[in-house]
Each structure stands twice: as structure tokens, then as C-alpha cells.
Design a protein around this motif. Sequence first.
Motif, PDB file in Angstrom:
ATOM      1  N   GLY A   1       0.724  -1.170   0.131  1.00 18.77           N
ATOM      2  CA  GLY A   1      -0.098   0.085   0.043  1.00 18.77           C
ATOM      3  C   GLY A   1       0.875   1.408   0.007  1.00 18.77           C
ATOM      4  N   GLU A   2       2.190   1.159   0.156  1.00 20.06           N
ATOM      5  CA  GLU A   2       3.001   2.394   0.303  1.00 20.06           C
ATOM      6  C   GLU A   2       3.137   2.777  -1.289  1.00 20.06           C
ATOM      7  OE1 GLU A   2       6.536   1.931   2.450  1.00 20.06           O
ATOM      8  OE2 GLU A   2       5.600   2.624   4.094  1.00 20.06           O
ATOM      9  N   PHE A   3       3.035   4.219  -1.645  1.00 20.44           N
ATOM     10  CA  PHE A   3       3.256   4.565  -2.719  1.00 20.44           C
ATOM     11  C   PHE A   3       3.781   5.864  -3.097  1.00 20.44           C
ATOM     12  CE2 PHE A   3      -0.291   6.746  -0.492  1.00 20.44           C
ATOM     13  CZ  PHE A   3      -0.278   8.078  -0.952  1.00 20.44           C
ATOM     14  N   ALA A   4       4.583   6.116  -4.274  1.00 19.18           N
ATOM     15  CA  ALA A   4       4.958   7.573  -4.581  1.00 19.18           C
ATOM     16  C   ALA A   4       4.586   7.944  -5.548  1.00 19.18           C
ATOM     17  CB  ALA A   4       6.602   7.201  -4.862  1.00 19.18           C
ATOM     18  N   TRP A   5       4.398   9.614  -5.613  1.00 17.15           N
ATOM     19  CA  TRP A   5       4.127  10.213  -6.727  1.00 17.15           C
ATOM     20  C   TRP A   5       5.375  10.835  -7.490  1.00 17.15           C
ATOM     21  CZ3 TRP A   5      -0.482  13.982  -5.671  1.00 17.15           C
ATOM     22  CH2 TRP A   5      -1.625  13.240  -5.575  1.00 17.15           C
TER      23      TRP A   5
ATOM     24  N   CYS B   1     -13.366   2.796  -9.601  1.00 19.99           N
ATOM     25  CA  CYS B   1     -12.789   3.156  -8.710  1.00 19.99           C
ATOM     26  C   CYS B   1     -12.358   1.829  -7.734  1.00 19.99           C
ATOM     27  CB  CYS B   1     -14.079   3.636  -7.482  1.00 19.99           C
ATOM     28  SG  CYS B   1     -13.249   4.592  -5.975  1.00 19.99           S
ATOM     29  N   ASP B   2     -11.074   1.987  -7.182  1.00 23.32           N
ATOM     30  CA  ASP B   2     -10.507   0.826  -6.515  1.00 23.32           C
ATOM     31  C   ASP B   2     -10.460   1.241  -4.756  1.00 23.32           C
ATOM     32  OD1 ASP B   2      -8.314   2.547  -6.269  1.00 23.32           O
ATOM     33  OD2 ASP B   2      -6.934   1.508  -7.551  1.00 23.32           O
ATOM     34  N   PHE B   3     -10.991   2.387  -4.673  1.00 17.00           N
ATOM     35  CA  PHE B   3     -11.112   2.779  -3.250  1.00 17.00           C
ATOM     36  C   PHE B   3      -9.741   2.724  -2.411  1.00 17.00           C
ATOM     37  CE2 PHE B   3     -15.051   0.881  -4.586  1.00 17.00           C
ATOM     38  CZ  PHE B   3     -15.959   1.906  -4.359  1.00 17.00           C
ATOM     39  N   THR B   4      -8.805   3.039  -3.299  1.00 18.67           N
ATOM     40  CA  THR B   4      -7.360   3.031  -2.553  1.00 18.67           C
ATOM     41  C   THR B   4      -7.098   4.273  -1.618  1.00 18.67           C
ATOM     42  OG1 THR B   4      -6.299   1.841  -4.497  1.00 18.67           O
ATOM     43  CG2 THR B   4      -4.836   2.976  -3.077  1.00 18.67           C
ATOM     44  N   ARG B   5      -7.488   5.457  -2.438  1.00 18.92           N
ATOM     45  CA  ARG B   5      -7.348   6.669  -1.710  1.00 18.92           C
ATOM     46  C   ARG B   5      -8.722   7.246  -1.038  1.00 18.92           C
ATOM     47  NH1 ARG B   5      -3.343   6.059  -2.524  1.00 18.92           N
ATOM     48  NH2 ARG B   5      -2.508   7.375  -4.440  1.00 18.92           N
TER      49      ARG B   5
ATOM     50  N   LEU C   1     -10.404  -8.342   6.608  1.00 22.21           N
ATOM     51  CA  LEU C   1     -10.629  -8.662   5.166  1.00 22.21           C
ATOM     52  C   LEU C   1      -9.560  -7.645   4.402  1.00 22.21           C
ATOM     53  CD1 LEU C   1     -12.085  -9.943   2.515  1.00 22.21           C
ATOM     54  CD2 LEU C   1     -13.491  -7.782   2.762  1.00 22.21           C
ATOM     55  N   GLU C   2      -8.756  -8.344   3.665  1.00 20.00           N
ATOM     56  CA  GLU C   2      -7.726  -7.509   2.826  1.00 20.00           C
ATOM     57  C   GLU C   2      -8.368  -6.736   1.541  1.00 20.00           C
ATOM     58  OE1 GLU C   2      -4.591 -10.188   1.933  1.00 20.00           O
ATOM     59  OE2 GLU C   2      -3.582  -9.615   3.812  1.00 20.00           O
ATOM     60  N   ASP C   3      -7.787  -5.990   1.004  1.00 17.45           N
ATOM     61  CA  ASP C   3      -8.573  -5.207  -0.320  1.00 17.45           C
ATOM     62  C   ASP C   3      -8.029  -6.343  -1.392  1.00 17.45           C
ATOM     63  OD1 ASP C   3      -5.829  -4.503  -1.260  1.00 17.45           O
ATOM     64  OD2 ASP C   3      -7.107  -3.001  -2.405  1.00 17.45           O
ATOM     65  N   HIS C   4      -9.012  -6.220  -2.451  1.00 15.11           N
ATOM     66  CA  HIS C   4      -9.170  -6.925  -3.490  1.00 15.11           C
ATOM     67  C   HIS C   4      -8.028  -6.607  -4.543  1.00 15.11           C
ATOM     68  CE1 HIS C   4      -9.870  -8.269  -7.819  1.00 15.11           C
ATOM     69  NE2 HIS C   4      -9.750  -9.382  -7.319  1.00 15.11           N
ATOM     70  N   THR C   5      -7.583  -5.105  -4.703  1.00 12.56           N
ATOM     71  CA  THR C   5      -6.869  -4.635  -5.353  1.00 12.56           C
ATOM     72  C   THR C   5      -5.350  -5.041  -5.316  1.00 12.56           C
ATOM     73  OG1 THR C   5      -8.173  -2.589  -5.482  1.00 12.56           O
ATOM     74  CG2 THR C   5      -6.086  -2.545  -6.804  1.00 12.56           C
ATOM     75  N   LEU C   6      -4.876  -4.979  -4.458  1.00 12.88           N
ATOM     76  CA  LEU C   6      -3.364  -5.119  -4.210  1.00 12.88           C
ATOM     77  C   LEU C   6      -2.893  -6.242  -2.851  1.00 12.88           C
ATOM     78  CD1 LEU C   6      -1.907  -1.824  -4.652  1.00 12.88           C
ATOM     79  CD2 LEU C   6      -1.971  -3.724  -6.487  1.00 12.88           C
ATOM     80  N   HIS C   7      -4.181  -6.677  -2.412  1.00  9.79           N
ATOM     81  CA  HIS C   7      -4.168  -7.458  -1.125  1.00  9.79           C
ATOM     82  C   HIS C   7      -3.296  -6.429  -0.081  1.00  9.79           C
ATOM     83  CE1 HIS C   7      -4.786 -11.668  -2.577  1.00  9.79           C
ATOM     84  NE2 HIS C   7      -5.529 -10.902  -3.273  1.00  9.79           N
ATOM     85  N   THR C   8      -3.728  -5.334   0.217  1.00 10.73           N
ATOM     86  CA  THR C   8      -3.295  -4.479   1.168  1.00 10.73           C
ATOM     87  C   THR C   8      -4.125  -4.556   2.471  1.00 10.73           C
ATOM     88  OG1 THR C   8      -4.203  -2.574   0.277  1.00 10.73           O
ATOM     89  CG2 THR C   8      -2.065  -3.409  -0.198  1.00 10.73           C
ATOM     90  N   SER C   9      -3.906  -3.903   3.553  1.00 15.82           N
ATOM     91  CA  SER C   9      -4.990  -3.975   4.552  1.00 15.82           C
ATOM     92  C   SER C   9      -5.964  -2.841   4.521  1.00 15.82           C
ATOM     93  CB  SER C   9      -3.848  -3.849   5.976  1.00 15.82           C
ATOM     94  OG  SER C   9      -3.418  -2.436   5.837  1.00 15.82           O
ATOM     95  N   GLU C  10      -5.839  -2.199   3.522  1.00 13.36           N
ATOM     96  CA  GLU C  10      -6.941  -1.156   3.220  1.00 13.36           C
ATOM     97  C   GLU C  10      -7.262  -0.840   1.737  1.00 13.36           C
ATOM     98  OE1 GLU C  10      -5.336   2.068   5.814  1.00 13.36           O
ATOM     99  OE2 GLU C  10      -3.843   2.613   3.948  1.00 13.36           O
TER     100      GLU C  10
END
Length: 811
Positions: free
Chosen positions: A493-497, A617-621, A651-660
Motif C-alpha cells: 500500500g505504500e506509494f510514490a508520486w 474506483c479501487d477505493f485505494t485513496r 478482510l484485505e482489499d482485492h486490488t493489491l491485497h493490502t490492509s485497506e
Amino acid sequence: MVLWRPASHRPAALLALAALLAVTAHAAPLEEDISLDELLSSPQQSALPVQTRIERQAERRPDDDEEQPGSPDCAFGSGGRDSLCDYSNPNMSVLMWRSSTGAGANWVGGPPEDADNAKDGGYAFFETSSMPTDEDGANTESAMLYSPEMPSTGAAGKCLKFQYSKAGLSVDRLRVLLHPVSDDERDGSTADHRDDIVIWESDSVDDQGWTPTEKLITSSRDHTIVFEAIPLKGENRNYRGYIAIDSVRLTEGSDCADECTFNADTCTWTQSDGDDFQWTSARGTTNPKTGPMRDHGSSVIGGTAGGYVYIDASHPRRPGDKARLLSRQLPATQSSEPMCFRFWTHMHGSGIGALRVLRMVGDDEKVLWTLSGPSGNRWYQGQVPVTASEQYKIAIEAEVGVDDLGDIAIDDVSLTPGVCPSAPQAAAPDSSDCTFEVDECGWMNPGRREGLDRIDWRRITGRDALAPRTDHTLRSERGYLLQLTYSDPQRPGEFAWLMSPTMEGSERPHCLTFRYYMDATIPSTSGSQVGSIRVLAQYRDEDDDLMTKPLWSVRNSQNVRWSYGQTTVDIRQKHKIIFEGMWGRSAKGAIALDDITFVDGACDQEPEYSMVTEGDCDFTRDSCGWRNSTTDSDEQQRWRLATEDRKPRKLEDHTLHTSEGYTYFDAFNTNKKDAVKLRLTSPPLQPVDSERLLCVSFWYASLSRSATATLSVVSQPVPAEGQEVNPDDEQTLWTLGAEEVDEEVTWRHGEVQMDASRPLRVVFEGRATDFGFALDDISLRRAACRIRPAEADPSRRDEDDDEDNTVRQEV
């Protein structure tokens, strides 16, 4: 015309040097005291013999009379017969080309059809999964196919035309070399490849079908043409793949209308009548303080056979005088098919003025590339992408500087299909193109104080990267790329712009192209969840609110090679482009970027699955414009975003199996006897011409086991302005009860089709008395689809209810 000169006999070792000597955007000049052998990945030298023309003709099949003996022209067979004509493998090569037809594609390899789309037509190919039978052979890294020996091309050159096809995980690239033949070779000595010239090489993208290609070649010596097929190194070499060629022809140099070496004349380029003076042909400068010693080709391989054109800045020229060279009238470029204009230039002298490349559409002129001032006593390459919706011309304009020591020369111009970043970066000041060979070109990571991201994109060389091991620009371990920083262990879930400089808005759209790499080197136990890359546009709307618009998105894309991406940027306000990289749950992986380019005009989305539409939407942010529209007064009962601290049943998210990164509702705390009804509503979706159907795709998880818990998808027409939504106009198209779902709390896929010929909203309606449902990865695409799973079809549910009523009545 010459592009590169190798410094080793070893053909595969030419790979690094060939790329490094081609000056591209931001490529730092090579230091004069660097040995060429230092640039090679394998400095060990060995010599490859070349078969004589007599030996090659002896191998020719006697019934193969479709081409003249000794001619480089070859269709490689037809009607079920295949032949290499007078082409041959060098007799000490370990890896071999062979001829075949499409009928044998699954048996021996190669494409399923030849270049004429005939299954029984012939072609030549190399199976890239082939392994060397002799590890000590002279060439174990590539397969080389030699043409018959040919005499000098003459000053006008020859136009080499052929088609190629390549596919498979073990494929790297195809190159075409021009190999001068010496008298010693004819007498049986081993071939000397130090003077070989790389005249063309394919892109790294998997082409699948046949691609026609043409290239101007010039040689003052007897020579052969060598097709070199290069497989990938490493574990992927074991996978099947092929590199194939077909329909090889050698015609007059004038047939390559968009290339010119200026050895004989200016080809199809003409002098402008509206400038101050004319370009001049030359072989070498008459003043050592300005101009080149010789043409570009001779500067690379030595010799004196070659010419160029230049502006003579001496008397009677005055500062500001301009000379223009004009291309022929060129056809409009197709959507998503830009052209790349390349040339070599020499700008040596204290009085150098400016050199420009312009696109001319009627009376409209646009400067695409400009450079001013001295740039050293050497030839270097410039390039710029070109697009036009109408017929156009290219103009090369040189302007005299402050004194007569300002000769500007150009050589070896070409216009070829495909995109290329503007180079050098200083020549495209209004562009955000970048190859990252010198620096980040104004692209930057947000500061930590801004709190926009948690990690960074980092500029590194291929040799310092976990993967890929080479950049895309130079295809070298020494080339630079941008890689998403990785720490071991990496937090999902960590990301960079990566943010561009501020770009001006435009009434006309632009096409953003780039190369990306994404691969899980060590997948997680839950699957390949390497992460995601998104392209965003950030701007302020009319109310001065900061808006972030998704343009392009891929996730968990697995490819061991660089991939190609492109999307249309149509923003009227000042804006920034953002590349967002995010890590998934894979134990180890690599995410990288290279060769960012902007060209005029809209373009098709590449790859197609990267398309982002309103409502996706993947609801990541955040919720991407989806909103709670429940009429329930209890503020605790809402669809909400899952966070690391607050989420249901771990429940982990479906997109990347992260915790949110998903949305859910939880009705566990309600005291009401009746089920709570909660609605999540999309932004309004406008109809699209000729697209009447909308496919709503999503992932859902049931958190409840109650018989009253259901999830439904509703089509809601958008009412006229000032009117309320009429519930009678809504239509439930998909509904599923929690008791119809397996007890395991896991993600499942759902789809439903809607009529999108009128403005509408998509509504997810959840009902429950305990727990609820979760949603993730909603995708809205203009296409037909069927209901998934089938038991979610409301009409089937109605039929089941009718049957139950009939049974009760009978009882």
C-alpha cells in the motif's frame, strides 16, 4: 549512412555499444579517454568466419528459382516450399536461422502465417529458446543470417525493404548489420566484424504480426547484409519464441523517400524560396574553427566516402540570416501512430546561431525542436516526435549567429513510424519529455512536508536495479531509468508520486506515451500482487478546487520486458501529470518508468485494459465520486472506506491485497428489527455516441450470513434539473442474498449490463441486520456483458418464487 561502429568482434557484445553510441535525449557525451571496450558487456574478442558467395550459392536448392542467384531479394518460399535462397548461417555460428512455413509453426516454431498471410508461405526464423550446442563457440549469444555478397551501393545508396515478426518471452530484438567484406575473407580468412554497422534495430515491444520496414543503406565497399536475432538472457530464455523475416528486397535508394545521407544530393529535401540563403553540400570544413571534419558516417567508421549539408556563416552572411531545407509533402499521421524525426547535427564554432525543426501545415508553423549556441566539435543525434492531422512538411532551419564561425551541419536524416522522446531535452524547452539519461527533466518527488506520498521514485542505472537490468532508452546496464524505491520487507500500500513541471492547458488534446516495467520477482503466497501504476492529471477547477483526474491505470501487470503505455491528456487548465506507483503484497518486485513523451493530438488508450472511465474506483485513496445516498437517519450506518485500524473480519482489499482500500458497510450494531438499507451511488454517467450498453464489473464480499442480507445493483435514471429521483423509474438488475454465498469471507466477481442510452447513475444497495457487504474495484466500461454470477439475475429469482407459489397452491 552509419549509426554505430562496434569495437569488438563478438556480435552480441555490440548490443551495449550500439545503444551507447546512439546519442539520445539527455545522453551524456562519452568522455574522449574512455576505451570503447570498457563500454562492452563482454570484452573478450573472437572472430566469426563468413561463408563465401560460392559456398552460399552451393547450398541453394536447385528448384528454387523465384529469385535470381546472388540477389538479396528473397520471399523464402511459397506454396508449402520454404527456402533460404542465397542467405546462409555463418559456418561457425552456434545458433541458427532456418526457413519454414506457417504450417510448421507449432512443430518447429515461427509465426502461423508468412508476411502475405499465407499459411503455406515461407519465411526465415530463429527459435529464441534454442540453446547453444557449443558453449565455447564463437557466437553463442545471437543468430546471424548473411545475405549474398553485394558491391558498393553508390552514393545514392540502396533501399532495404523487409517485414519482420517476433513474439514470445525469450525474444529480445532483431538487428540489421552492414558487414564490409574484405579480400582476405574471400580467400577463406575469418571475418572481421569491427567495421560492421548497425543500420536498424527493432523495438523491444512484442509485435506479434508482421511489420513492414525499410532502411536506406550506403557502402563504398563490397558488403553483406546481416540479420541478427537476439534472444533474452536469463531464465526466460527457456520459453518458446521466434524472430522471423520475410519479403526481403533491395531497391533504389530513392525508394526510401524519408531518409537521406546527403552523399549524392539532398534526396527529396528542397531549398526554401522564402529564406535568406541556401544550404550547401560539403565533404568537410575548410575552417578548423567551425564545421565538421567529415560527414557523420565517416566520423564513426573512418574513411572519406560521404557528404552532408551545412550553412556557411561567412561573408556575406549577417547575424539572423536564415536558411531552410524542406521535406516533401508528408501524409497526415494516423491516430496513435506518431512519427519520429531523427537527424545528426554538428554545431561547432564560437559564432553558432540556432538550429530548429518546424512542422508546417499550410501557413501554420510550429517549432518542435530548437537548439542554440556551440555544442562541441562532434556529431550528435537529435530527435523529435511529429504528429499532424493534415498533410504537412518538416522544415530544418538554421540561423546565423554573431560571427562567421557559426557553420551548422546536418546529416543522416530519417522519418520513421513510432514515438521517440525529444532529444536532447534542452532542445524541447516547452516539453516534459524525459529519458532520464542526464537528470529528471523537472519531474520530481513531492517533498516530505507536503505529505502526499510515503516513498520516492529514484533515478538509477540498470546495473543498480533489481529489474529490469537495462533501461529502455539505451537498452544498456549503464542507461538510466526511474524505479519505485523498495525496502525489504516492503509495506503493502505504500506509494510514490512523480510530478511533472506545471504544464499549460490547451484547447487541443495531447498524447502522453511512456515505457513501464512491472514484475513480481518473488510473488506472494496469495498470488502476483506486485502493485500498480496510475497516471493522474492534477488541476484546479472553476471554483479553484484542486482536482485529481485518473487517466490511465494498470495493476499486477506481469511482464519481463518493458511495456508501452499511452493515454490522451485533454486538460484546458494549467496542470501537472502524476505517475503514481504503489506496492502490493508480493514478497519482492520491480516497478519502473522510462522515456516519457508528449505528442500533439489524441490517441488510443494503450494497453486497452488501462482505460479509466468516470465511476471506476479501487477505493485505494477515496471513493472516486461515489457517495452515500441512504435515507436512513442513523449516521453510523454508512458505506465507509476500510482502514488498517477499522475494517471488517480482517478482510484485505482485492486490488493489491493490502490492509485497506475498499468500501464496506457493517450493520452489526443496529438495534432495528428491520434490515438497514444503505446506498452507494455513482456520479452521473452521460451517454456515449454509438455505445448503448454499460457493463458494471465489481468485486464483492459477503460479511453477513443473515437471510435478510442482500446486495443489489440498481440502474437509476438522472432526473431533469430541478426534479427529484422517481423510485418507480429505478430498475434492479442484479441482486444476491448473503445465504447464497459460501461461508468463507472472500472476494467474488460480479457483472451486470445496463442500458446507457440515457444519463444514469449506478447504485449499489445493501440490506442487512448484522454485518453487511464489502465492494472493491468497480469498473464501468461501454460494452455488453452477462450477469455474473448467474444466481444474481433477478428474473431467475422471480421464476423461483413463482414455482414456490405454485407448489404451495397445489398443496
